[in-house]
Design a protein around this motif. Structure first.
Motif, PDB file in Angstrom:
ATOM      1  N   ASN A   8       0.811  -1.522  -0.197  1.00 50.14           N
ATOM      2  CA  ASN A   8      -0.086   0.322  -0.103  1.00 50.14           C
ATOM      3  C   ASN A   8       0.975   1.321   0.025  1.00 50.14           C
ATOM      4  O   ASN A   8       0.481   2.159   0.036  1.00 50.14           O
ATOM      5  CB  ASN A   8      -1.274   0.033   1.489  1.00 50.14           C
ATOM      6  CG  ASN A   8      -2.066  -0.867   0.754  1.00 50.14           C
ATOM      7  OD1 ASN A   8      -2.427  -0.455  -0.404  1.00 50.14           O
ATOM      8  ND2 ASN A   8      -2.337  -1.722   2.113  1.00 50.14           N
ATOM      9  N   GLN A   9       2.396   1.330   0.661  1.00 47.78           N
ATOM     10  CA  GLN A   9       3.324   2.171  -0.450  1.00 47.78           C
ATOM     11  C   GLN A   9       2.665   2.769  -1.578  1.00 47.78           C
ATOM     12  O   GLN A   9       2.600   2.247  -2.383  1.00 47.78           O
ATOM     13  CB  GLN A   9       4.290   2.056   0.035  1.00 47.78           C
ATOM     14  CG  GLN A   9       4.624   2.161   1.645  1.00 47.78           C
ATOM     15  CD  GLN A   9       6.405   2.121   1.825  1.00 47.78           C
ATOM     16  OE1 GLN A   9       6.524   0.684   1.415  1.00 47.78           O
ATOM     17  NE2 GLN A   9       6.504   2.812   3.034  1.00 47.78           N
ATOM     18  N   HIS A  10       2.817   4.319  -1.574  1.00 45.55           N
ATOM     19  CA  HIS A  10       2.682   4.929  -2.837  1.00 45.55           C
ATOM     20  C   HIS A  10       3.854   6.029  -3.690  1.00 45.55           C
ATOM     21  O   HIS A  10       4.679   6.162  -2.981  1.00 45.55           O
ATOM     22  CB  HIS A  10       1.894   5.790  -2.770  1.00 45.55           C
ATOM     23  CG  HIS A  10       1.174   6.464  -4.217  1.00 45.55           C
ATOM     24  ND1 HIS A  10       0.293   7.303  -4.585  1.00 45.55           N
ATOM     25  CD2 HIS A  10       1.980   6.640  -5.343  1.00 45.55           C
ATOM     26  CE1 HIS A  10       0.570   7.272  -5.937  1.00 45.55           C
ATOM     27  NE2 HIS A  10       1.626   7.193  -6.500  1.00 45.55           N
ATOM     28  N   VAL A  11       4.905   5.161  -4.901  1.00 43.90           N
ATOM     29  CA  VAL A  11       6.686   5.622  -4.653  1.00 43.90           C
ATOM     30  C   VAL A  11       6.014   6.672  -5.733  1.00 43.90           C
ATOM     31  O   VAL A  11       5.371   5.853  -6.694  1.00 43.90           O
ATOM     32  CB  VAL A  11       7.532   3.853  -4.994  1.00 43.90           C
ATOM     33  CG1 VAL A  11       8.403   3.855  -5.536  1.00 43.90           C
ATOM     34  CG2 VAL A  11       6.854   3.089  -3.735  1.00 43.90           C
ATOM     35  N   ILE A  12       6.824   6.471  -5.939  1.00 43.27           N
ATOM     36  CA  ILE A  12       7.208   7.564  -7.082  1.00 43.27           C
ATOM     37  C   ILE A  12       8.790   7.199  -7.544  1.00 43.27           C
ATOM     38  O   ILE A  12       9.469   7.163  -6.821  1.00 43.27           O
ATOM     39  CB  ILE A  12       8.088   9.213  -6.534  1.00 43.27           C
ATOM     40  CG1 ILE A  12       6.347  10.333  -5.375  1.00 43.27           C
ATOM     41  CG2 ILE A  12       8.319  10.311  -7.916  1.00 43.27           C
ATOM     42  CD1 ILE A  12       4.704  10.450  -6.367  1.00 43.27           C
ATOM     43  N   LEU A  13       8.923   6.593  -8.620  1.00 46.26           N
ATOM     44  CA  LEU A  13       9.821   6.037  -8.950  1.00 46.26           C
ATOM     45  C   LEU A  13      10.340   7.362 -10.295  1.00 46.26           C
ATOM     46  O   LEU A  13       9.870   7.607 -10.990  1.00 46.26           O
ATOM     47  CB  LEU A  13       9.356   4.669  -9.852  1.00 46.26           C
ATOM     48  CG  LEU A  13      10.526   3.963 -10.224  1.00 46.26           C
ATOM     49  CD1 LEU A  13      11.498   3.961  -8.807  1.00 46.26           C
ATOM     50  CD2 LEU A  13       9.777   2.489 -10.272  1.00 46.26           C
ATOM     51  N   ASP A  14      11.853   7.661  -9.450  1.00 44.23           N
ATOM     52  CA  ASP A  14      12.183   8.858 -10.701  1.00 44.23           C
ATOM     53  C   ASP A  14      13.959   8.298 -10.631  1.00 44.23           C
ATOM     54  O   ASP A  14      15.049   7.643 -10.706  1.00 44.23           O
ATOM     55  CB  ASP A  14      12.290   9.980  -9.619  1.00 44.23           C
ATOM     56  CG  ASP A  14      13.338  10.971  -9.894  1.00 44.23           C
ATOM     57  OD1 ASP A  14      14.462  10.947 -10.930  1.00 44.23           O
ATOM     58  OD2 ASP A  14      14.402  11.870  -8.499  1.00 44.23           O
ATOM     59  N   GLY A  15      13.549   7.596 -12.448  1.00 40.49           N
ATOM     60  CA  GLY A  15      14.792   7.583 -13.116  1.00 40.49           C
ATOM     61  C   GLY A  15      14.933   6.577 -13.503  1.00 40.49           C
ATOM     62  O   GLY A  15      15.688   5.524 -13.826  1.00 40.49           O
ATOM     63  N   PHE A  16      14.161   5.553 -13.126  1.00 39.72           N
ATOM     64  CA  PHE A  16      13.563   3.836 -13.946  1.00 39.72           C
ATOM     65  C   PHE A  16      12.389   4.127 -14.204  1.00 39.72           C
ATOM     66  O   PHE A  16      11.185   4.561 -13.548  1.00 39.72           O
ATOM     67  CB  PHE A  16      14.591   2.846 -12.768  1.00 39.72           C
ATOM     68  CG  PHE A  16      13.706   1.600 -13.433  1.00 39.72           C
ATOM     69  CD1 PHE A  16      14.841   1.146 -13.667  1.00 39.72           C
ATOM     70  CD2 PHE A  16      12.613   1.457 -12.868  1.00 39.72           C
ATOM     71  CE1 PHE A  16      15.115  -0.507 -13.705  1.00 39.72           C
ATOM     72  CE2 PHE A  16      12.346  -0.293 -13.826  1.00 39.72           C
ATOM     73  CZ  PHE A  16      13.505  -1.393 -13.842  1.00 39.72           C
ATOM     74  N   PRO A  17      11.657   2.770 -15.260  1.00 42.41           N
ATOM     75  CA  PRO A  17      12.282   2.363 -16.151  1.00 42.41           C
ATOM     76  C   PRO A  17      13.392   4.091 -17.211  1.00 42.41           C
ATOM     77  O   PRO A  17      13.050   5.223 -17.667  1.00 42.41           O
ATOM     78  CB  PRO A  17      11.559   2.295 -17.177  1.00 42.41           C
ATOM     79  CG  PRO A  17      10.459   2.651 -16.831  1.00 42.41           C
ATOM     80  CD  PRO A  17      10.601   3.648 -15.482  1.00 42.41           C
ATOM     81  N   ARG A  18      13.773   3.518 -17.718  1.00 42.55           N
ATOM     82  CA  ARG A  18      14.761   4.704 -18.698  1.00 42.55           C
ATOM     83  C   ARG A  18      15.017   3.244 -20.493  1.00 42.55           C
ATOM     84  O   ARG A  18      15.371   4.418 -21.019  1.00 42.55           O
ATOM     85  CB  ARG A  18      16.189   4.737 -18.457  1.00 42.55           C
ATOM     86  CG  ARG A  18      16.505   5.865 -17.430  1.00 42.55           C
ATOM     87  CD  ARG A  18      17.837   5.958 -17.100  1.00 42.55           C
ATOM     88  NE  ARG A  18      18.620   7.563 -17.172  1.00 42.55           N
ATOM     89  CZ  ARG A  18      17.877   7.736 -15.885  1.00 42.55           C
ATOM     90  NH1 ARG A  18      18.097   7.198 -15.054  1.00 42.55           N
ATOM     91  NH2 ARG A  18      18.891   8.901 -15.670  1.00 42.55           N
TER      92      ARG A  18
END
Ligand code: AP5
Length: 221
Positions: free
Chosen positions: A89-99
């Motif tokens: 249930n965590q909400h992740v901001i993925l910065d730099g992936f995927p590339r």
């Protein structure tokens, strides 16, 4: 197999796509400081590994110093391992992936995570050179600043943690230009990938950081 419908077991992911210097890290940090989001930056993870002198750090440094991408096999293993340590249930901001499209596909097939949306930060290259060569970052917490636009209150000292504010080794102009070339070579495939899945949003980020933040808050509601 568990699916996103089983909401309490999935980690929700919002992917930030965009060129080096488009403000992904700045915005992700602002969001995680004010809301419940977890900011995961593959660049920060790699820089920490370099600082600690691990095998991953030694491998990554040879690519990062030249502005090249670290191989997919290394990055996919790294992100799967990192995501597996998060709580449901965590909400992740993925910065730099995927590339790369291979990274996007790996993320898509990862169990226990679901990509809600991909947000593309759009801005002209001419503005990015100035943003990146003027960028300074906190050595300790990674908080980004800029010599003209976003200065720390006290020169050379981070507002967030008091750490030393320095220039990143890949922010010299020749390396910045190479990073932009690589971004353009990979980005169209990624944008097509998320457009086909109908979860791509676009934001014009040639505006003050606070205005971009307001737009993001709306998109992430
Ligand atoms: P990474 O650390 O991810 O760098 P990047 O994608 O090149 O992005 P940046 O961190 O440079 O830019 P940003 O968009 O976060 O901009 P920021 O907010 O800082 O990756 C580094 C390297 O690691 C890669 O080159 C590669 O080698 C490797 N790597 C990482 N992930 C990988 C992967 N998945 N696969 C393979 N290799 C990988 O802002 C920039 C500046 O602008 C700052 O000074 C900021 O203060 C300023 N600014 C921000 N917003 C505004 C605004 N609205 N107006 C004016 N100034 C602003």
């Amino acid at each position: 197999m568990r699916s996103f419908a089983d909401a309490e077991v999935s980690v929700r992911i919002t992917v930030f796509l965009g060129a080096p210097g488009s403000g992904k890290g700045t915005q992700a940090k602002m969001l995680s400081q004010r809301e419940r989001f977890v900011h995961l930056s593959t660049g920060d993870i790699l820089r920490n590994a370099i600082k600690e002198g691990t095998a991953l750090g030694k491998e990554a440094k040879t690519f990062m110093d030249k502005g090249e991408l670290v191989p997919d096999s290394t990055m996919i293993g790294l992100i799967k391992d990192t995501l597996s340590q998060l709580k449901p249930n965590q909400h992740v901001i993925l910065d730099g992936f995927p590339r790369t499209v291979a990274q996007a596909e790996a993320l898509n097939t990862n169990s226990d995570t679901h990509v809600d949306q991909a947000i593309l930060f759009e801005i002209a290259d001419s503005l990015l050179i100035e943003r990146l060569t003027g960028r300074r970052v906190c050595k300790q917490c990674g908080q980004p600043f800029h010599t003209k636009h976003i200065r720390p209150k006290q020169d050379g000292v981070c507002d967030q943690c008091g750490g030393e504010v320095v220039q990143r080794s890949d922010d010299h102009e020749d390396v910045v230009r190479r990073r932009l070339e690589i971004f353009h070579a990979q980005n169209k495939g990624l944008v097509d990938y998320y457009a086909k899945k109908q979860n791509l949003r676009r934001i014009n980020v040639d505006q003050p950081a606070d205005s971009v933040q307001q737009i993001l808050m709306e998109l992430l509601k």
